[in-house]
Design an enzyme around this catalytic site. Structure first.
Site, PDB file in Angstrom:
ATOM      1  N   ASP A 370      42.158  44.785  33.049  1.00  5.86           N
ATOM      2  CA  ASP A 370      43.415  45.460  32.719  1.00  5.86           C
ATOM      3  C   ASP A 370      43.612  46.790  33.434  1.00  5.86           C
ATOM      4  O   ASP A 370      44.751  47.220  33.635  1.00  5.86           O
ATOM      5  CB  ASP A 370      43.508  45.679  31.208  1.00  5.86           C
ATOM      6  N   GLY A 375      46.900  48.224  35.623  1.00  3.43           N
ATOM      7  CA  GLY A 375      47.049  49.673  35.563  1.00  3.43           C
ATOM      8  C   GLY A 375      47.055  50.189  34.142  1.00  3.43           C
ATOM      9  O   GLY A 375      48.104  50.223  33.493  1.00  3.43           O
ATOM     10  N   GLY A 377      46.513  53.236  33.020  1.00  5.74           N
ATOM     11  CA  GLY A 377      47.288  54.467  32.906  1.00  5.74           C
ATOM     12  C   GLY A 377      48.773  54.241  33.086  1.00  5.74           C
ATOM     13  O   GLY A 377      49.601  54.854  32.397  1.00  5.74           O
ATOM     14  N   ASN A 457      49.982  42.260  25.509  1.00 10.06           N
ATOM     15  CA  ASN A 457      50.018  42.073  24.060  1.00 10.06           C
ATOM     16  C   ASN A 457      49.188  43.090  23.295  1.00 10.06           C
ATOM     17  O   ASN A 457      49.381  43.281  22.098  1.00 10.06           O
ATOM     18  CB  ASN A 457      49.529  40.664  23.701  1.00 10.06           C
ATOM     19  N   TYR A 458      48.244  43.759  23.970  1.00 14.69           N
ATOM     20  CA  TYR A 458      47.337  44.680  23.273  1.00 14.69           C
ATOM     21  C   TYR A 458      47.784  46.134  23.407  1.00 14.69           C
ATOM     22  O   TYR A 458      48.219  46.566  24.479  1.00 14.69           O
ATOM     23  CB  TYR A 458      45.914  44.553  23.818  1.00 14.69           C
ATOM     24  N   ASP A 459      47.639  46.880  22.311  1.00 16.57           N
ATOM     25  CA  ASP A 459      47.824  48.330  22.322  1.00 16.57           C
ATOM     26  C   ASP A 459      46.452  48.976  22.152  1.00 16.57           C
ATOM     27  O   ASP A 459      45.767  48.724  21.148  1.00 16.57           O
ATOM     28  CB  ASP A 459      48.741  48.772  21.182  1.00 16.57           C
ATOM     29  N   TYR A 460      46.070  49.808  23.116  1.00 16.13           N
ATOM     30  CA  TYR A 460      44.781  50.508  23.062  1.00 16.13           C
ATOM     31  C   TYR A 460      45.036  51.977  22.754  1.00 16.13           C
ATOM     32  O   TYR A 460      45.757  52.662  23.490  1.00 16.13           O
ATOM     33  CB  TYR A 460      44.042  50.375  24.395  1.00 16.13           C
TER      34      TYR A 460
END
Length: 723
Positions: A370, A375, A377, A457-460
């Site tokens: 990812d 990217g 950032g 789909n993912y929030d980090y």
């Protein structure tokens, strides 16, 4: 099963050729000769001289024309020869005068215009230098081309004597004619310092323009439209996403992505409604569809109960929960000077490896990197006040370079706040003195810098937490949406074969997968030259009659001399991992240092010869140490898309360079094995992991004795107790 993009292209070429293709305007990026030619013209002196010469030429012709029309007053008394001589002289005088006037005007006006352009372009350096790069062009600006560390340290230590700053340069990757150009741009002079064509494996990071354009192609592609109609779906409710394809042993490759699509129709949570069985392959260099396959018809999962928007929740929210506020009556303890926080240190995320364990044709290649395929950032998102960050937070904007070289802005991309969550910094109650009881308590107040990156789909949620003890804690929280696959089953008891995941709802399976986040930790403990020390805790038996005890544990330390000595798999035995400065000691003789305090230990479970693991071999060890090299920033390599594992942290380590008493970098991998459960559907609650960097003999004593106790404030509780 297809084993890669080339096989898919071969199998499905007839489908791709028979169907009409949308007209795609080819993308043209400038050649080096065109860029250099533009650089010459952008030079104000050159442009002004050329404009002056052109103006002079125009004035010359104007003067000749006017001189030819000039008739003398005594024309009737002059012979034909005298008239000819007179007109020739007039033409010469007028042409010379006009030439000078127009030349000066051309020079002055061109110089003024050029100066205005330069002033406007001052904050658009990359777009000015890489001239001709159009919107949608394939550019990947990787950020600043950092000066050597020695230059930075010398500048920092002599700020009073040095007026000039270190050179400011940008590193840009431009993709044109199926080649990747590595361009170094001098931001002070607006010039290109170097242009090198990359000749290795892999491709540069995808930009948002490419992903969007590739996703749109499917929606106007006749075979895809027919497949959607065959399934009884509405095309206007379909959304598509691009997926990198990895590498599975192919000798040759093209810069392609696969496009997978989802269905809305009443929910924004389209990830819970995949349209299975259809694969569209897009060549990013040509921006056209080069492969299409409709393998199987599988009904789309239901959308009922998948919408997570607050306005769509039919049951009322819990009104018993009172609002909690975090107010600092005296203001924060940190200060902001522009975008400089007088408190913190930045530690970089070097890669985020997410391999899925589903082996079906539409899933086996989902082995994402990812950070360097999409990217991490660039996927940062604006934070929401009072929800992402507390009331006492201060927000900062972020800036990046978009695909056409122009600057982009993400508002409120960082928040900085002091966290006082009820933790105790230190305390002691002394009751050993007769007749006295002494209690001293100091509450912990930590500085937090937070960002959120939404990669698909993912929030980090990434927190850099700086404690008064000198501890630096990095916490990664994961939330967002699972990647799910449609299943024919409605109950777990019906399953007769491997489904590679957990049954979450009717006809919906959440795929097993991993998350490995590797951090680049350039610590420089009290100076550049450091060493990596592994301190082992070992059991020893008591010999002789010195003590009634039978055993105890003792400490033995090993200093790593080369990189192979510093590869560590955690969990094999009790140990402490330190970075020390062997040239600096405390008053009592200990080396000053910092300890790595790992989180839970997670290691890859796929085999070393799996193509995904070859590319992500940096996860094989939890800890690596390498000598500092400014080009070794990204654990998966600079060209991660379809990389082959020949330029990553694992291959750098094979060089086995010396690391004892050197400028070294510590790499630490934080990992999650994610077995989805029903509580993750339709949206996951946040799960978190963390690690710490903790002082080890860095201070001569506890630096917190003079920390002031906080004021006593009484506030109503957000809960009640019952007996």
């Amino acid at each position: 099963m297809s084993t890669g993009p080339d096989n898919e292209l071969q199998n499905d070429s007839s489908s791709a050729q028979e169907a009409p293709k949308p007209a795609i305007e080819p993308i043209h990026l400038p050649t080096l000769e065109e860029i250099r030619g533009q650089d010459i013209w952008n030079n104000c002196a050159v442009r002004s001289v050329v404009s002056g010469v052109m103006g002079g030429g125009l004035g010359l012709f104007m003067g000749l024309f006017l001189g030819a029309l000039d008739n003398p007053i005594m024309q009737h008394e002059m012979t034909g020869r005298q008239q000819l001589v007179y007109q020739a002289k007039q033409m010469g005088r007028r042409s010379w005068s006009s030439c000078k006037a127009f030349a000066v005007m051309g020079f002055v006006f061109s110089a003024a215009e050029c100066a205005v352009e330069k002033a406007r372009a001052k904050h658009d350096i990359t777009n000015t230098v890489v001239a001709g790069c159009v919107t949608g062009g394939t550019m990947s600006a990787r950020g600043l081309d950092e000066p050597e560390k020695s230059i930075i340290l010398s500048w920092q230590s002599n700020l009073d004597q040095i007026s000039s700053t270190p050179p400011r340069r940008a590193f840009v990757i431009a993709r044109t004619d199926r080649e990747s150009h590595e361009i170094v741009v001098d931001l002070s002079s607006n010039t290109i310092l170097s242009d090198k064509v990359y000749d290795g494996h892999g491709y540069p990071i995808q930009n948002f323009g490419e992903q969007l354009d590739a996703s749109k192609l499917a929606l106007s592609y006749a075979p895809f439209i027919a497949s959607i109609e065959k399934r009884g779906l509405k095309l206007e409710e379909v959304v598509c996403m691009t997926f990198t394809i990895g590498w599975f042993g192919e000798e040759k490759s093209r810069r392609v992505v696969r496009v997978m699509c989802y269905y809305l129709d009443g929910t924004v949570n389209f990830y819970m409604r995949p349209i299975e069985g259809i694969t569209v392959t897009v060549d990013l260099d040509e921006m056209k569809i080069v492969g299409y396959r409709d393998r199987v018809m599988v009904p789309v999962p239901k959308g009922d109960g998948t919408n997570y928007r607050e306005s769509m929740q039919h049951e009322p929210s819990d009104s018993r929960r009172k609002v909690t506020e975090g107010i600092q009556s005296d203001g924060p303890s940190f200060t902001l000077d522009g975008n400089i926080v007088r408190y913190c240190l930045i530690i970089s995320l070097a890669e985020l490896f997410v391999p899925y364990m589903d082996l079906t044709e539409e899933w086996y290649y989902r082995t994402f990197f990812d950070a360097d395929e999409y990217g991490f950032g660039l996927c940062a998102v604006p934070l929401v006040s009072l929800r992402d960050c507390p009331e006492n937070a201060v927000f900062m904007d972020g800036y990046f370079t978009s695909q056409d070289g122009t600057p982009g802005r993400i508002p409120n991309v960082l928040c900085v706040f002091e966290k006082k969550g009820g933790d105790i910094l230190w305390r002691h109650t002394e009751m050993g003195i007769p007749g006295e009881m002494t209690t001293e308590v100091r509450p912990a107040v930590n500085l937090v810098v937070r960002m959120v990156s939404t990669v698909g789909n993912y929030d980090y949620i990434v927190d850099w937490e700086f404690k008064q003890t000198g501890v630096i804690k990095i916490t990664v929280g994961m939330t967002g949406l699972l990647e799910v696959r449609r299943s024919v089953y409605t109950h777990k008891d019906q399953i007769q074969e491997e489904v590679y995941g957990t049954m979450l709802a009717e006809n919906t399976v959440g795929a097993h997968h991993d998350h490995f986040l590797i951090f680049n930790l350039d610590l420089d403990v009290d100076g550049d030259d450091n060493s990596f020390v592994k301190t082992n805790l070992q059991k020893s038996r008591v010999t002789g009659n010195n003590s009634p005890r039978k055993s105890y544990w003792t400490v033995s330390s090993e200093t790593a001399k080369t990189k192979s000595d510093a590869r560590v798999r955690l969990g094999s035995g009790p140990a402490e991992l330190l970075v020390v400065n062997p040239n600096k000691k405390t008053k009592v003789g200990n080396y000053v240092g910092y300890r790595l305090i790992p989180g839970s230990v997670t290691s890859p479970l796929i085999s070393d010869d799996d193509y995904a693991q070859i590319r992500g071999a940096f996860t094989k060890y939890n800890v690596w140490v390498t000598p500092y090299n400014k080009s070794e920033k990204w654990a998966g390599g600079l060209y991660t898309d379809q990389s082959r594992g020949d330029d990553n942290l694992a291959t750098w380590s094979l060089r086995n360079r010396d690391i004892e008493n050197k400028d070294i970098v510590l790499w630490y991998t934080l990992g999650f094995h994610h077995v989805p459960c029903q509580e993750d559907f339709p949206l996951m609650p946040t799960i978190s992991e963390s690690f710490e960097l903790r002082p080890a003999n860095f201070f001569d004593h506890n630096p917190l004795l003079k920390v002031r106790p906080s004021k006593e404030i009484t506030s109503p509780a957000n809960f009640s107790l019952s007996r």
